[in-house]
Scaffold this motif. Structure first.
Motif, PDB file in Angstrom:
ATOM      1  N   TRP A  39       0.834  -1.211   0.000  1.00 13.90           N
ATOM      2  CA  TRP A  39       0.000   0.000   0.000  1.00 13.90           C
ATOM      3  C   TRP A  39       0.864   1.254   0.000  1.00 13.90           C
ATOM      4  CZ3 TRP A  39      -0.434   4.189   3.188  1.00 13.90           C
ATOM      5  CH2 TRP A  39      -1.527   5.033   2.963  1.00 13.90           C
ATOM      6  N   THR A  40       1.960   1.241   0.761  1.00 12.10           N
ATOM      7  CA  THR A  40       2.829   2.422   0.849  1.00 12.10           C
ATOM      8  C   THR A  40       3.458   2.735  -0.494  1.00 12.10           C
ATOM      9  OG1 THR A  40       3.323   1.909   3.168  1.00 12.10           O
ATOM     10  CG2 THR A  40       4.818   3.408   2.035  1.00 12.10           C
ATOM     11  N   THR A  42       2.353   1.873  -3.513  1.00 11.60           N
ATOM     12  CA  THR A  42       1.393   2.177  -4.577  1.00 11.60           C
ATOM     13  C   THR A  42       0.501   3.383  -4.265  1.00 11.60           C
ATOM     14  OG1 THR A  42      -0.103   0.524  -3.611  1.00 11.60           O
ATOM     15  CG2 THR A  42       1.316  -0.184  -5.414  1.00 11.60           C
ATOM     16  N   SER A  43      -0.076   3.421  -3.051  1.00  7.93           N
ATOM     17  CA  SER A  43      -1.019   4.485  -2.711  1.00  7.93           C
ATOM     18  C   SER A  43      -0.403   5.572  -1.844  1.00  7.93           C
ATOM     19  CB  SER A  43      -2.240   3.896  -1.982  1.00  7.93           C
ATOM     20  OG  SER A  43      -2.993   3.074  -2.836  1.00  7.93           O
ATOM     21  N   GLY A  44       0.466   5.171  -0.911  1.00  6.54           N
ATOM     22  CA  GLY A  44       1.025   6.162   0.010  1.00  6.54           C
ATOM     23  C   GLY A  44       2.036   7.080  -0.656  1.00  6.54           C
ATOM     24  N   LEU A  45       3.039   6.511  -1.297  1.00  6.37           N
ATOM     25  CA  LEU A  45       4.103   7.304  -1.917  1.00  6.37           C
ATOM     26  C   LEU A  45       3.964   7.429  -3.423  1.00  6.37           C
ATOM     27  CD1 LEU A  45       7.161   5.882   0.088  1.00  6.37           C
ATOM     28  CD2 LEU A  45       5.817   7.935   0.558  1.00  6.37           C
ATOM     29  N   HIS A  46       3.068   6.655  -4.026  1.00  3.90           N
ATOM     30  CA  HIS A  46       2.818   6.683  -5.478  1.00  3.90           C
ATOM     31  C   HIS A  46       4.109   6.459  -6.263  1.00  3.90           C
ATOM     32  CE1 HIS A  46      -1.285   8.106  -4.830  1.00  3.90           C
ATOM     33  NE2 HIS A  46      -0.796   8.986  -3.962  1.00  3.90           N
ATOM     34  N   LEU A  47       4.883   5.479  -5.829  1.00  6.55           N
ATOM     35  CA  LEU A  47       6.138   5.162  -6.512  1.00  6.55           C
ATOM     36  C   LEU A  47       5.924   4.299  -7.754  1.00  6.55           C
ATOM     37  CD1 LEU A  47       8.420   4.376  -3.423  1.00  6.55           C
ATOM     38  CD2 LEU A  47       8.227   6.524  -4.714  1.00  6.55           C
ATOM     39  N   HIS A  55       3.059   3.142 -10.822  1.00  9.57           N
ATOM     40  CA  HIS A  55       1.794   3.492 -11.476  1.00  9.57           C
ATOM     41  C   HIS A  55       0.788   2.359 -11.266  1.00  9.57           C
ATOM     42  CE1 HIS A  55      -1.093   4.579 -14.624  1.00  9.57           C
ATOM     43  NE2 HIS A  55      -0.580   5.800 -14.539  1.00  9.57           N
ATOM     44  N   PRO A  56      -0.483   2.716 -10.984  1.00  9.44           N
ATOM     45  CA  PRO A  56      -1.489   1.669 -10.764  1.00  9.44           C
ATOM     46  C   PRO A  56      -1.670   0.713 -11.927  1.00  9.44           C
ATOM     47  CG  PRO A  56      -2.301   3.804 -10.036  1.00  9.44           C
ATOM     48  CD  PRO A  56      -1.010   4.055 -10.742  1.00  9.44           C
ATOM     49  N   PRO A 114      -1.444  -2.350  -9.207  1.00 10.79           N
ATOM     50  CA  PRO A 114      -2.566  -1.695  -8.546  1.00 10.79           C
ATOM     51  C   PRO A 114      -2.428  -1.774  -7.031  1.00 10.79           C
ATOM     52  CG  PRO A 114      -3.310  -3.241 -10.239  1.00 10.79           C
ATOM     53  CD  PRO A 114      -1.858  -3.490 -10.017  1.00 10.79           C
ATOM     54  N   PRO A 115      -2.944  -0.807  -6.306  1.00 10.38           N
ATOM     55  CA  PRO A 115      -2.909  -0.868  -4.838  1.00 10.38           C
ATOM     56  C   PRO A 115      -3.769  -2.019  -4.321  1.00 10.38           C
ATOM     57  CG  PRO A 115      -4.228   0.994  -5.583  1.00 10.38           C
ATOM     58  CD  PRO A 115      -3.556   0.432  -6.798  1.00 10.38           C
TER      59      PRO A 115
END
Length: 282
Positions: free
Chosen positions: A49-50, A52-57, A59-60, A64-65
């Motif tokens: 989650w960190t 993919t969604s938290g730091l957006h390192l 791309h989904p 995907p998160p």
């Protein structure tokens, strides 16, 4: 041969008069048995989650998160769960076939040094061939359906089982082998009562190495088959850009592998009760 049986039981089986084991030897399910794997899973999901969604390192579209994967899993459960059943069936069937063949081949290699020298290079060569390169050729060779899947599972699984079986049968403890000779045991009696039981822990090592490989082989085989298993679904959903559902199928494959591996470990504990009693704990 009653003396041999009794002596073997005393050597390989736990002493009935021994004191009750302590620590990790005690029966029952300890909290750490469930708690530590759950903690590891929680850490893995948190890192996922960190990133993919938290730091957006990432791309989904690439990864995907976890919340999107979960929504895809619940939303397509009517497709993925039947596909999971197909993949489990192919994995277990292919694993059983490769286990029987692998143990028999390993026994043949252990029984004759000439057979070992003749067949070992061929087995190594077969194992070294990249299996994914054989996928398109399997469709031409064996056709569609479950045949390419089972063939792929077999090719990935058989080598560690053969190797562990041959190693276990050729490394019988010297005291047990000497005991069988001192009691004038025949070859078959020595094999059945001493060599094969002594080799079982090593054989199970090969089986546990092969079990995750069976899942990999089933998925690769489904890439080139008309069986709508999880491998087939990964290709379909990835082809239309639905990477969340494709990753949901990958998560199901991981969960399936963990459960099958744990089931095999339970079979080992039930079939070889003396191993835990006669080996030191960590």
């Amino acid at each position: 041969m009653t003396e041999l049986t009794g002596a073997r039981a005393g050597t390989l089986a736990p002493d009935q008069s021994a004191p009750e084991p302590t620590g990790s030897r005690r029966g029952g399910v300890r909290p750490a048995t469930v708690g530590l794997p759950a903690l590891g899973l929680l850490i893995a999901v948190t890192v996922w989650w960190t990133v993919t969604s938290g730091l957006h390192l990432v791309h989904p579209a690439s990864l995907p998160p976890p919340q999107l994967v979960w929504n895809a899993l619940t939303g397509t459960s009517d497709v993925l769960l039947p596909a999971l059943g197909i993949t489990i069936a192919m994995t277990v069937l292919g694993f059983l076939l490769s286990s029987v063949a692998g143990v028999l081949i390993g026994m043949a290699l252990a029984a004759s040094r000439r057979v070992e020298r003749m067949c070992a290079p061929l087995l190594v060569a077969i194992n070294a061939v990249p299996k994914i390169a054989l996928g398109p050729l399997l469709v031409v060779s064996v056709g569609w359906g479950q045949k390419p899947i089972l063939t792929m599972v077999f090719l990935l699984c058989f080598f560690p089982i053969v190797l562990s079986t041959a190693t276990g049968l050729t490394t019988t403890p010297a005291d047990l082998a000497e005991l069988a000779r001192s009691l004038n045991a025949s070859w078959w009696q020595s094999f059945r009562k001493v060599r094969f039981p002594a080799a079982l822990p090593q054989i199970f090592v090969g089986l546990k190495v092969a079990m995750p490989l069976a899942a990999i082989g089933a998925v690769i085989g489904e890439f080139y088959s008309d069986k709508p298993g999880l491998g087939y679904q990964i290709l379909q959903y990835n082809g239309i850009g639905d990477t969340a559902t494709a990753w949901a199928a990958i998560v199901l494959i991981a969960v399936m592998s963990i459960l099958l591996y744990s089931a095999l470990g339970l079979v080992e504990r039930l079939a070889l009760p003396w191993v835990r009693a006669t080996t030191s704990s960590r």
